[in-house]
Scaffold this motif. Structure first.
Motif, mmCIF file in Angstrom:
data_model
loop_
_atom_site.group_PDB
_atom_site.id
_atom_site.type_symbol
_atom_site.label_atom_id
_atom_site.label_comp_id
_atom_site.label_asym_id
_atom_site.label_seq_id
_atom_site.Cartn_x
_atom_site.Cartn_y
_atom_site.Cartn_z
ATOM 1 N N GLU A 156 0.832 -1.201 0.000
ATOM 2 C CA GLU A 156 0.000 0.000 0.000
ATOM 3 C C GLU A 156 0.863 1.246 0.000
ATOM 4 N N GLU A 157 0.421 2.217 -0.724
ATOM 5 C CA GLU A 157 1.143 3.482 -0.747
ATOM 6 C C GLU A 157 0.117 4.604 -0.714
ATOM 7 N N ASP A 158 0.457 5.648 -0.006
ATOM 8 C CA ASP A 158 -0.448 6.780 0.071
ATOM 9 C C ASP A 158 -0.454 7.521 -1.260
ATOM 10 N N VAL A 159 -1.654 7.761 -1.792
ATOM 11 C CA VAL A 159 -1.795 8.390 -3.106
ATOM 12 C C VAL A 159 -1.087 9.740 -3.156
ATOM 13 N N PHE A 160 -1.229 10.523 -2.093
ATOM 14 C CA PHE A 160 -0.673 11.870 -2.121
ATOM 15 C C PHE A 160 0.846 11.854 -2.048
ATOM 16 N N LYS A 161 1.378 10.824 -1.361
ATOM 17 C CA LYS A 161 2.833 10.678 -1.312
ATOM 18 C C LYS A 161 3.358 10.357 -2.719
ATOM 19 N N VAL A 162 2.642 9.435 -3.405
ATOM 20 C CA VAL A 162 3.041 9.049 -4.760
ATOM 21 C C VAL A 162 2.947 10.237 -5.708
ATOM 22 N N LEU A 163 1.824 10.984 -5.609
ATOM 23 C CA LEU A 163 1.652 12.171 -6.453
ATOM 24 C C LEU A 163 2.764 13.179 -6.192
ATOM 25 N N GLY A 164 3.104 13.357 -4.911
ATOM 26 C CA GLY A 164 4.173 14.286 -4.539
ATOM 27 C C GLY A 164 5.484 13.890 -5.194
ATOM 28 N N GLU A 165 5.778 12.570 -5.185
ATOM 29 C CA GLU A 165 7.009 12.088 -5.802
ATOM 30 C C GLU A 165 6.995 12.311 -7.305
ATOM 31 N N VAL A 184 5.324 14.646 -8.907
ATOM 32 C CA VAL A 184 5.485 16.082 -9.145
ATOM 33 C C VAL A 184 6.954 16.466 -9.018
ATOM 34 N N ARG A 185 7.637 15.899 -7.996
ATOM 35 C CA ARG A 185 9.055 16.210 -7.801
ATOM 36 C C ARG A 185 9.881 15.752 -9.011
ATOM 37 N N LEU A 186 9.577 14.526 -9.512
ATOM 38 C CA LEU A 186 10.266 14.005 -10.693
ATOM 39 C C LEU A 186 10.037 14.921 -11.894
ATOM 40 N N TYR A 187 8.771 15.364 -12.039
ATOM 41 C CA TYR A 187 8.408 16.240 -13.151
ATOM 42 C C TYR A 187 9.192 17.546 -13.063
ATOM 43 N N GLU A 188 9.209 18.136 -11.854
ATOM 44 C CA GLU A 188 9.909 19.407 -11.669
ATOM 45 C C GLU A 188 11.399 19.264 -11.959
ATOM 46 N N LYS A 189 11.953 18.104 -11.533
ATOM 47 C CA LYS A 189 13.370 17.850 -11.785
ATOM 48 C C LYS A 189 13.656 17.807 -13.277
ATOM 49 N N SER A 190 12.777 17.118 -14.044
ATOM 50 C CA SER A 190 13.049 16.998 -15.477
ATOM 51 C C SER A 190 12.847 18.325 -16.180
ATOM 52 N N VAL A 191 11.882 19.145 -15.693
ATOM 53 C CA VAL A 191 11.705 20.476 -16.271
ATOM 54 C C VAL A 191 12.958 21.308 -16.019
ATOM 55 N N GLU A 192 13.498 21.196 -14.782
ATOM 56 C CA GLU A 192 14.702 21.941 -14.428
ATOM 57 C C GLU A 192 15.866 21.529 -15.330
ATOM 58 N N LYS A 193 15.995 20.201 -15.542
ATOM 59 C CA LYS A 193 17.079 19.688 -16.376
ATOM 60 C C LYS A 193 16.923 20.189 -17.817
ATOM 61 N N LEU A 194 15.684 20.140 -18.317
ATOM 62 C CA LEU A 194 15.432 20.612 -19.686
ATOM 63 C C LEU A 194 15.768 22.087 -19.816
ATOM 64 N N THR A 195 15.405 22.876 -18.790
ATOM 65 C CA THR A 195 15.694 24.307 -18.814
ATOM 66 C C THR A 195 17.203 24.541 -18.859
ATOM 67 N N ASN A 196 17.936 23.755 -18.033
ATOM 68 C CA ASN A 196 19.399 23.877 -18.031
ATOM 69 C C ASN A 196 19.989 23.486 -19.383
ATOM 70 N N ASP A 197 19.515 22.357 -19.927
ATOM 71 C CA ASP A 197 19.993 21.893 -21.232
ATOM 72 C C ASP A 197 19.735 22.964 -22.288
ATOM 73 N N ASN A 198 18.557 23.603 -22.182
ATOM 74 C CA ASN A 198 18.159 24.645 -23.110
ATOM 75 C C ASN A 198 19.128 25.826 -23.043
ATOM 76 N N LEU A 199 19.509 26.194 -21.809
ATOM 77 C CA LEU A 199 20.445 27.300 -21.623
ATOM 78 C C LEU A 199 21.791 26.977 -22.257
ATOM 79 N N VAL A 200 22.266 25.718 -22.025
ATOM 80 C CA VAL A 200 23.551 25.295 -22.585
ATOM 81 C C VAL A 200 23.502 25.391 -24.105
ATOM 82 N N LEU A 201 22.386 24.894 -24.689
ATOM 83 C CA LEU A 201 22.227 24.936 -26.148
ATOM 84 C C LEU A 201 22.204 26.372 -26.655
ATOM 85 N N LYS A 202 21.487 27.255 -25.927
ATOM 86 C CA LYS A 202 21.402 28.658 -26.331
ATOM 87 C C LYS A 202 22.791 29.284 -26.350
#
Ligand SMILES: [Zn+2]
Length: 120
Positions: A59-68, A70-88
Motif C-alpha cells: 500500500e502506498e499513500d496516493v498523495f505521497k506518490v503524487l508528490g514524488e 510532481v518532484r520528478l516532473y519538476e526535476k526533469s523540467v529543471e534539467k530541460l531548462t538547463n539543457d536549453n540554456l547550454v544549447l542557447k
C-alpha cells in the motif's frame, strides 16, 4: 487514500520457504494462515492474508506518490531548462564565430579584389 502497487519481490526473503505443501500447511494450521505456491521462488509460503496474491502488493499513500511524481516532473523540467540554456549558449557562440568568419571572408575578398585591380 491508499492505492496498491506491485512489490519488488521483497516478500520471498522475508518469508519462510517450505519445500512441500504438506510442510507449509502443517505450520500454517498453527497460525491460522494459508499456504500457497510461490510463483517467484517456486517454494511454498504461508500468509495470513485473505488472498495470497495480496502478498505481492504494498500500500502506498496516493498523495505521497503524487508528490514524488510532481518532484520528478519538476526535476526533469529543471534539467530541460538547463539543457536549453547550454544549447542557447552554444548557438550564440557559433553565431559569433560565424560573424568572425564572415568578416574574415569579406576582408579576404577585398584583398583579392585589390590584387585583381592592381594586376590590370
Ligand atoms: Zn517465494
Amino acid at each position: 487514500m491508499k492505492i496498491h502497487f506491485p512489490s519488488k519481490e521483497k516478500m520471498c526473503k522475508s518469508k519462510r520457504s517450505f519445500r512441500t505443501l504438506l510442510e507449509a500447511e502443517r505450520v500454517a494450521a498453527k497460525f491460522e494462515q494459508r499456504s500457497y505456491h510461490c510463483p517467484i521462488c517456486f517454494t511454498y509460503h504461508n500468509t495470513s492474508k485473505e488472498n495470497w496474491q495480496d502478498e505481492f502488493l504494498y500500500e502506498e499513500d496516493v498523495f505521497k506518490v503524487l508528490g514524488e511524481l510532481v518532484r520528478l516532473y519538476e526535476k526533469s523540467v529543471e534539467k530541460l531548462t538547463n539543457d536549453n540554456l547550454v544549447l542557447k549558449n552554444q548557438i550564440s557562440n557559433i553565431k559569433s564565430k560565424n560573424g568572425h568568419l564572415e568578416g574574415s571572408i569579406k576582408s579576404l575578398q577585398n584583398t583579392i579584389d585589390q590584387l585583381r585591380g592592381a594586376k590590370k
